[in-house]
Design a protein around this motif. Structure first.
Motif, PDB file in Angstrom:
ATOM      1  N   ALA A  50       2.682 -41.037  -2.791  1.00  0.00           N
ATOM      2  CA  ALA A  50       1.861 -42.245  -2.915  1.00  0.00           C
ATOM      3  C   ALA A  50       0.404 -42.036  -3.357  1.00  0.00           C
ATOM      4  CB  ALA A  50       1.948 -43.072  -1.642  1.00  0.00           C
ATOM      5  N   PRO A  51      -0.474 -41.124  -2.848  1.00  0.00           N
ATOM      6  CA  PRO A  51      -0.228 -40.193  -1.738  1.00  0.00           C
ATOM      7  C   PRO A  51      -0.502 -40.865  -0.394  1.00  0.00           C
ATOM      8  CG  PRO A  51      -2.376 -39.784  -2.646  1.00  0.00           C
ATOM      9  CD  PRO A  51      -1.793 -40.907  -3.457  1.00  0.00           C
ATOM     10  N   GLN A  52       0.296 -40.543   0.580  1.00  0.00           N
ATOM     11  CA  GLN A  52       0.141 -41.091   1.922  1.00  0.00           C
ATOM     12  C   GLN A  52       0.668 -40.076   2.919  1.00  0.00           C
ATOM     13  OE1 GLN A  52       2.406 -44.615   2.579  1.00  0.00           O
ATOM     14  NE2 GLN A  52       1.791 -44.846   4.714  1.00  0.00           N
ATOM     15  N   GLN A  53      -0.092 -39.835   3.971  1.00  0.00           N
ATOM     16  CA  GLN A  53       0.347 -38.878   4.984  1.00  0.00           C
ATOM     17  C   GLN A  53       1.116 -39.596   6.079  1.00  0.00           C
ATOM     18  OE1 GLN A  53      -2.846 -36.512   6.583  1.00  0.00           O
ATOM     19  NE2 GLN A  53      -2.427 -34.849   5.149  1.00  0.00           N
ATOM     20  N   ILE A  54       2.207 -38.976   6.495  1.00  0.00           N
ATOM     21  CA  ILE A  54       2.910 -39.442   7.685  1.00  0.00           C
ATOM     22  C   ILE A  54       2.755 -38.359   8.748  1.00  0.00           C
ATOM     23  CG2 ILE A  54       4.538 -40.882   6.430  1.00  0.00           C
ATOM     24  CD1 ILE A  54       6.621 -38.684   6.772  1.00  0.00           C
ATOM     25  N   THR A  55       2.511 -38.796   9.969  1.00  0.00           N
ATOM     26  CA  THR A  55       2.220 -37.859  11.053  1.00  0.00           C
ATOM     27  C   THR A  55       3.263 -37.997  12.140  1.00  0.00           C
ATOM     28  OG1 THR A  55      -0.148 -38.027  10.585  1.00  0.00           O
ATOM     29  CG2 THR A  55       0.493 -37.088  12.706  1.00  0.00           C
ATOM     30  N   MET A  56       3.905 -36.891  12.458  1.00  0.00           N
ATOM     31  CA  MET A  56       4.901 -36.858  13.525  1.00  0.00           C
ATOM     32  C   MET A  56       4.365 -36.018  14.670  1.00  0.00           C
ATOM     33  SD  MET A  56       7.520 -34.492  11.336  1.00  0.00           S
ATOM     34  CE  MET A  56       7.113 -35.460   9.879  1.00  0.00           C
TER      35      MET A  56
END
Length: 302
Positions: A50-56
């Motif tokens: 996207a840029p897009q961060q996903i955090t787990m």
């Protein structure tokens, strides 16, 4: 909202021992998890195009010959309200597909919940809208972890003991709490105090008292500076508590020898007092009073 300390301490157990997630997946859910893999921490953030961060919370990668063979995402989910379930239904499937794509290996998502009822709700299949593509999270609570009562096993898997013991302390009794003491003995001193508080906060009053007694007893041998401090503080507290009980007993004996009526309420107040300074003031006054209530009058009421 930032993660709570409770949330982070739970995850810390898995960060310090990545094999713990494999053990949970295999023993709680019966998954085929090869025991010859080397487990390490994976990324906790993944960047999409996207840029897009996903955090787990945590991703753990099991490899052999430097080749990823299994991945486990471990989440801690403390609530299961409608908004909570809707939020994770959009994010958690993405966690699985992102880690699976990055490491090119089968990926499992498990989630620890504080109670069985929350685990059941979190474990309800998440509908993605695509036929046949629903995510059923492997959700569990400490009640699903078998209790460890053998001290040798407790020292082999201290993290399991710290997670499971609060759920089983009342039913299994002292052996579970003795396992906690054994587990703490082999835990890095940096974490001992936090983990001890973590367990205490989840115990009933009776179990908490039993664990504190074990930690202060002659059978517990502290092997760290933290343990020795805890033991010495408990020893000093025990001596003070014993002296307070002795002074309270003497005070009641003097009152009764003088023929002064002591109501059950007054007797309970005297025996419950653990303040040695207050008890000393009462002992100084006991020869002069005509009624037990006069002991409690004045600036030092206890």
């Amino acid at each position: 909202m930032p993660p709570s300390e409770d949330h982070e301490i739970t995850l810390e157990l898995f960060r310090n021992r990545p094999e713990l997630a494999r053990k949970v997946a295999a023993e709680v859910f019966g998954l085929d998890m090869p025991d010859d893999l080397c487990w390490r921490m994976g990324p906790e953030t993944v960047t999409n195009l996207a840029p897009q961060q996903i955090t787990m919370d945590i991703a753990l990668i099991g490899s052999s010959a430097n080749s990823p063979r299994r991945a486990i995402i471990h989440e801690v989910q403390r609530k299961a309200g409608r908004a909570d379930l809707e939020r994770i239904s959009y994010s958690w499937p993405e966690y699985v597909t992102s880690i699976r794509r990055r490491f090119q290996c089968p990926t499992t998502l498990i989630a620890m919940c504080p109670t069985p009822s929350i685990a059941r709700r979190v474990g309800t299949p998440m509908k993605t809208g695509h036929p046949g593509f629903d995510l059923t999270v492997l959700a569990y609570s400490p009640h699903d972890l078998k209790p460890i009562v053998d001290t040798a096993e407790a020292q082999e898997w201290p993290e399991w003991v710290l997670l499971s013991s609060p759920a089983h302390a009342d039913a299994e009794g002292t052996p579970v709490l003795e396992a906690v003491a054994a587990a703490l003995q082999v835990t890095d001193e940096e974490y001992q105090g936090k983990y001890y508080d973590y367990v205490l906060a989840r115990l009933t009053d009776a179990a908490r008292h039993t664990l504190e007694t074990i930690m202060m007893s002659d059978t517990y041998r502290p092997q760290s500076d933290w343990g020795r401090r805890l033991w010495s503080e408990g020893e000093a507290h025990g001596k003070a508590e014993g002296k307070a009980k002795g002074e309270a007993k003497a005070l009641l004996a003097v009152l009764r020898s003088r023929g002064i009526e002591v109501s059950p309420e007054a007797a309970d107040r005297i025996t419950a007092c653990a303040d040695l300074d207050v008890l000393d003031v009462w002992l100084d006054k006991v020869a002069l009073v005509e009624r037990v209530e006069e002991l409690f009058e004045g600036p030092t009421a206890g």
